[in-house]
Design an enzyme around this catalytic site. Structure first.
Site, PDB file in Angstrom:
ATOM      1  N   ASP A  14       0.874  -1.161   0.000  1.00 14.23           N
ATOM      2  CA  ASP A  14       0.000   0.000   0.000  1.00 14.23           C
ATOM      3  C   ASP A  14       0.914   1.213   0.000  1.00 14.23           C
ATOM      4  O   ASP A  14       2.097   1.106   0.314  1.00 14.23           O
ATOM      5  CB  ASP A  14      -0.854  -0.056   1.283  1.00 14.23           C
ATOM      6  CG  ASP A  14      -1.586   1.232   1.569  1.00 14.23           C
ATOM      7  OD1 ASP A  14      -1.403   1.776   2.680  1.00 14.23           O
ATOM      8  OD2 ASP A  14      -2.297   1.722   0.679  1.00 14.23           O
ATOM      9  N   ASP A  16      -0.154   5.147   0.929  1.00 11.28           N
ATOM     10  CA  ASP A  16      -0.410   6.117   1.993  1.00 11.28           C
ATOM     11  C   ASP A  16      -0.511   5.439   3.353  1.00 11.28           C
ATOM     12  O   ASP A  16      -1.348   4.575   3.560  1.00 11.28           O
ATOM     13  CB  ASP A  16      -1.695   6.890   1.707  1.00 11.28           C
ATOM     14  CG  ASP A  16      -1.547   7.764   0.459  1.00 11.28           C
ATOM     15  OD1 ASP A  16      -2.328   7.569  -0.476  1.00 11.28           O
ATOM     16  OD2 ASP A  16      -0.635   8.599   0.449  1.00 11.28           O
ATOM     17  N   GLY A  57      -9.467  10.604  -2.412  1.00 11.09           N
ATOM     18  CA  GLY A  57      -9.558  12.038  -2.133  1.00 11.09           C
ATOM     19  C   GLY A  57     -10.823  12.672  -2.683  1.00 11.09           C
ATOM     20  O   GLY A  57     -11.472  13.461  -1.995  1.00 11.09           O
ATOM     21  N   LYS A  58     -11.193  12.329  -3.897  1.00  6.08           N
ATOM     22  CA  LYS A  58     -12.407  12.899  -4.495  1.00  6.08           C
ATOM     23  C   LYS A  58     -13.633  12.431  -3.715  1.00  6.08           C
ATOM     24  O   LYS A  58     -14.523  13.211  -3.389  1.00  6.08           O
ATOM     25  CB  LYS A  58     -12.525  12.494  -5.969  1.00  6.08           C
ATOM     26  CG  LYS A  58     -11.524  13.204  -6.889  1.00  6.08           C
ATOM     27  CD  LYS A  58     -11.929  13.161  -8.340  1.00  6.08           C
ATOM     28  CE  LYS A  58     -11.443  12.051  -9.173  1.00  6.08           C
ATOM     29  NZ  LYS A  58     -10.041  11.791  -9.250  1.00  6.08           N
ATOM     30  N   ARG A  60     -13.702  11.588  -0.670  1.00  5.43           N
ATOM     31  CA  ARG A  60     -13.673  12.219   0.652  1.00  5.43           C
ATOM     32  C   ARG A  60     -14.252  13.640   0.585  1.00  5.43           C
ATOM     33  O   ARG A  60     -15.036  14.058   1.437  1.00  5.43           O
ATOM     34  CB  ARG A  60     -12.220  12.263   1.149  1.00  5.43           C
ATOM     35  CG  ARG A  60     -12.015  12.254   2.637  1.00  5.43           C
ATOM     36  CD  ARG A  60     -10.584  11.950   2.988  1.00  5.43           C
ATOM     37  NE  ARG A  60     -10.246  10.581   2.627  1.00  5.43           N
ATOM     38  CZ  ARG A  60      -9.072  10.198   2.169  1.00  5.43           C
ATOM     39  NH1 ARG A  60      -8.094  11.064   1.998  1.00  5.43           N
ATOM     40  NH2 ARG A  60      -8.869   8.915   1.864  1.00  5.43           N
ATOM     41  N   HIS A  88      -9.821  18.539  -6.173  1.00  4.60           N
ATOM     42  CA  HIS A  88      -8.864  17.445  -6.000  1.00  4.60           C
ATOM     43  C   HIS A  88      -7.618  17.655  -6.856  1.00  4.60           C
ATOM     44  O   HIS A  88      -6.498  17.313  -6.448  1.00  4.60           O
ATOM     45  CB  HIS A  88      -9.526  16.101  -6.343  1.00  4.60           C
ATOM     46  CG  HIS A  88      -8.695  14.935  -5.962  1.00  4.60           C
ATOM     47  ND1 HIS A  88      -8.014  14.169  -6.881  1.00  4.60           N
ATOM     48  CD2 HIS A  88      -8.386  14.422  -4.746  1.00  4.60           C
ATOM     49  CE1 HIS A  88      -7.333  13.234  -6.250  1.00  4.60           C
ATOM     50  NE2 HIS A  88      -7.533  13.361  -4.953  1.00  4.60           N
ATOM     51  N   THR A 128      -2.758   0.674  -4.410  1.00  9.25           N
ATOM     52  CA  THR A 128      -3.110   1.870  -3.642  1.00  9.25           C
ATOM     53  C   THR A 128      -4.387   2.513  -4.143  1.00  9.25           C
ATOM     54  O   THR A 128      -4.776   2.343  -5.298  1.00  9.25           O
ATOM     55  CB  THR A 128      -1.991   2.928  -3.692  1.00  9.25           C
ATOM     56  OG1 THR A 128      -2.404   4.113  -3.024  1.00  9.25           O
ATOM     57  CG2 THR A 128      -1.623   3.303  -5.131  1.00  9.25           C
ATOM     58  N   THR A 129      -4.999   3.304  -3.276  1.00  4.55           N
ATOM     59  CA  THR A 129      -6.189   4.083  -3.607  1.00  4.55           C
ATOM     60  C   THR A 129      -5.808   5.429  -4.202  1.00  4.55           C
ATOM     61  O   THR A 129      -6.613   6.090  -4.845  1.00  4.55           O
ATOM     62  CB  THR A 129      -6.992   4.327  -2.297  1.00  4.55           C
ATOM     63  OG1 THR A 129      -7.365   3.080  -1.756  1.00  4.55           O
ATOM     64  CG2 THR A 129      -8.200   5.182  -2.526  1.00  4.55           C
ATOM     65  N   PRO A 133      -0.011  10.716  -9.854  1.00  4.37           N
ATOM     66  CA  PRO A 133       0.983  11.773  -9.593  1.00  4.37           C
ATOM     67  C   PRO A 133       1.540  11.725  -8.174  1.00  4.37           C
ATOM     68  O   PRO A 133       2.710  12.021  -7.941  1.00  4.37           O
ATOM     69  CB  PRO A 133       0.198  13.068  -9.825  1.00  4.37           C
ATOM     70  CG  PRO A 133      -0.996  12.686 -10.631  1.00  4.37           C
ATOM     71  CD  PRO A 133      -1.323  11.279 -10.237  1.00  4.37           C
ATOM     72  N   ASP A 189      -1.855  -0.336   6.120  1.00  3.55           N
ATOM     73  CA  ASP A 189      -1.870   0.474   7.343  1.00  3.55           C
ATOM     74  C   ASP A 189      -3.254   0.743   7.878  1.00  3.55           C
ATOM     75  O   ASP A 189      -3.388   1.312   8.979  1.00  3.55           O
ATOM     76  CB  ASP A 189      -1.197   1.831   7.081  1.00  3.55           C
ATOM     77  CG  ASP A 189      -2.108   2.748   6.275  1.00  3.55           C
ATOM     78  OD1 ASP A 189      -2.478   3.838   6.776  1.00  3.55           O
ATOM     79  OD2 ASP A 189      -2.516   2.339   5.165  1.00  3.55           O
TER      80      ASP A 189
HETATM   81  C1  XBP Z   1      -5.180   6.214   0.939  1.00  5.30           C
HETATM   82  C2  XBP Z   1      -6.273   7.075   0.460  1.00  5.30           C
HETATM   83  C3  XBP Z   1      -5.973   8.177  -0.490  1.00  5.30           C
HETATM   84  C4  XBP Z   1      -5.224   9.311   0.142  1.00  5.30           C
HETATM   85  C5  XBP Z   1      -5.312  10.580  -0.680  1.00  5.30           C
HETATM   86  O1  XBP Z   1      -4.591   5.534  -0.071  1.00  5.30           O
HETATM   87  O2  XBP Z   1      -7.393   6.833   0.815  1.00  5.30           O
HETATM   88  O3  XBP Z   1      -7.183   8.649  -0.921  1.00  5.30           O
HETATM   89  O4  XBP Z   1      -5.735   9.605   1.413  1.00  5.30           O
HETATM   90  O5  XBP Z   1      -4.927  10.375  -1.988  1.00  5.30           O
HETATM   91  P1  XBP Z   1      -3.829   4.131   0.184  1.00  5.30           P
HETATM   92  P2  XBP Z   1      -5.871  10.873  -3.204  1.00  5.30           P
HETATM   93  O6  XBP Z   1      -4.664   3.065  -0.422  1.00  5.30           O
HETATM   94  O7  XBP Z   1      -2.490   4.264  -0.471  1.00  5.30           O
HETATM   95  O8  XBP Z   1      -3.679   3.953   1.672  1.00  5.30           O
HETATM   96  O9  XBP Z   1      -6.306  12.252  -2.857  1.00  5.30           O
HETATM   97  O10 XBP Z   1      -4.989  10.794  -4.414  1.00  5.30           O
HETATM   98  O11 XBP Z   1      -7.006   9.920  -3.283  1.00  5.30           O
HETATM   99 MG    MG Z   2      -2.890   3.196   3.373  1.00  5.65          MG
END
Ligand code: XBP
Ligand code: MG
Length: 244
Positions: A14, A16, A57-58, A60, A88, A128-129, A133, A189
């Site tokens: 993953d 973030d 992010g979008k 959210r 976003h 990843t989500t 970029p 995580d």
């Molecule tokens: C975690 C997420 C992401 C980030 C923000 O991703 O939920 O949305 O918080 O990134 P991961 P964006 O799966 O890596 O833990 O604004 O690009 O969505």
């Molecule tokens: Mg994560």
């Protein structure tokens, strides 16, 4: 016939909260985009911690918009989608800038594990989500211009629009790796991430962080404070023990 206890062949990371503690930089970038747009929104840590239950992010932003405006949408769906897309986009630009300025670093143990796992012959992938970029900004900074050569497969928001806890991003990573779930190990995580990996059948090791330490990690192989001191041999052993 495939052996019941397949050997570990690939690690699926993953991004973030796992490769790096990125959410503070994401949160600051969201707030910067809101201020720039004249929106009187400010996501403080407690609010952002709750909003992280919504992956993407979008998604959210749209979720918070609905919370703020309730059933008074204020603007029609099309205009809202465009507003969210633009916010976003501005947020992503702010995040890329923060990463380039050195505000985000790989978590303890991550670089060592990537290098040691590669030497040990394990294949590496990303599920990843987040948006491309953001991945490029982080890994270019941490691993150099040729970061993409370290990961055989990268599945992200552009390839897997059904966000965690939906297993799409892991299922697609397995397809492209041409591996069975049991031949892989995910590193996550968050509860959403763990749920997505497990729904795809991938055994998962969790490393918590300040934003996810309170999550329920039932079903994880291990729940660790970080990957510090964790080597490929350790992951192989936990994977084998779980399969046994
Ligand atoms: C975690 C997420 C992401 C980030 C923000 O991703 O939920 O949305 O918080 O990134 P991961 P964006 O799966 O890596 O833990 O604004 O690009 O969505
Ligand atoms: Mg994560």
């Amino acid at each position: 016939m495939a052996s019941p206890n397949p050997p570990l062949l690939a690690l699926i990371f993953d991004v973030d909260g796992t490769l790096a503690d990125t959410e503070e930089a994401h949160r600051a970038s969201f707030n910067e985009a809101f201020a720039e747009a004249g929106l009187d929104w400010h996501w403080d840590v407690p609010l952002y911690t709750r909003l992280l239950d919504v992956s993407g992010g979008k998604e959210r932003i749209a979720h918070h918009w609905a919370q703020v405006h309730g059933d008074r949408p204020a603007i029609d769906g099309g205009a809202l989608a465009e507003r969210v897309r633009h916010l976003h986009e501005r947020k992503t630009a702010a995040y890329e800038r923060r990463v380039a300025q050195g505000e985000v670093h790989l978590r303890p143990g991550v670089l060592g594990l990537i290098e040691e796992a590669t030497r040990a012959g394990l294949r590496l992938a990303i599920a990843t989500t987040t948006s491309p970029p953001n991945i490029a900004a982080l890994l270019r900074q941490a691993l150099g211009a040729h970061w993409a050569t370290r990961f055989e497969v990268v599945e992200d928001a552009s390839t897997a629009p059904r966000k965690k806890p939906h297993p799409q991003v892991y299922r697609q990573a397995l397809e492209r790796l041409r591996l069975r779930a049991a031949e892989c190990l995910a590193l996550e995580d968050s509860a959403n991430g763990l749920a997505a990996a497990r729904a795809a059948g991938v055994p998962t090791v969790v490393t918590t962080n300040d934003y996810t330490a309170h999550h329920d990690f039932t079903g994880a192989l291990r729940v660790l404070p970080s990957l510090h001191g964790v080597d490929a041999g350790q992951l192989v052993a936990w994977h084998a023990a779980a399969a046994g």
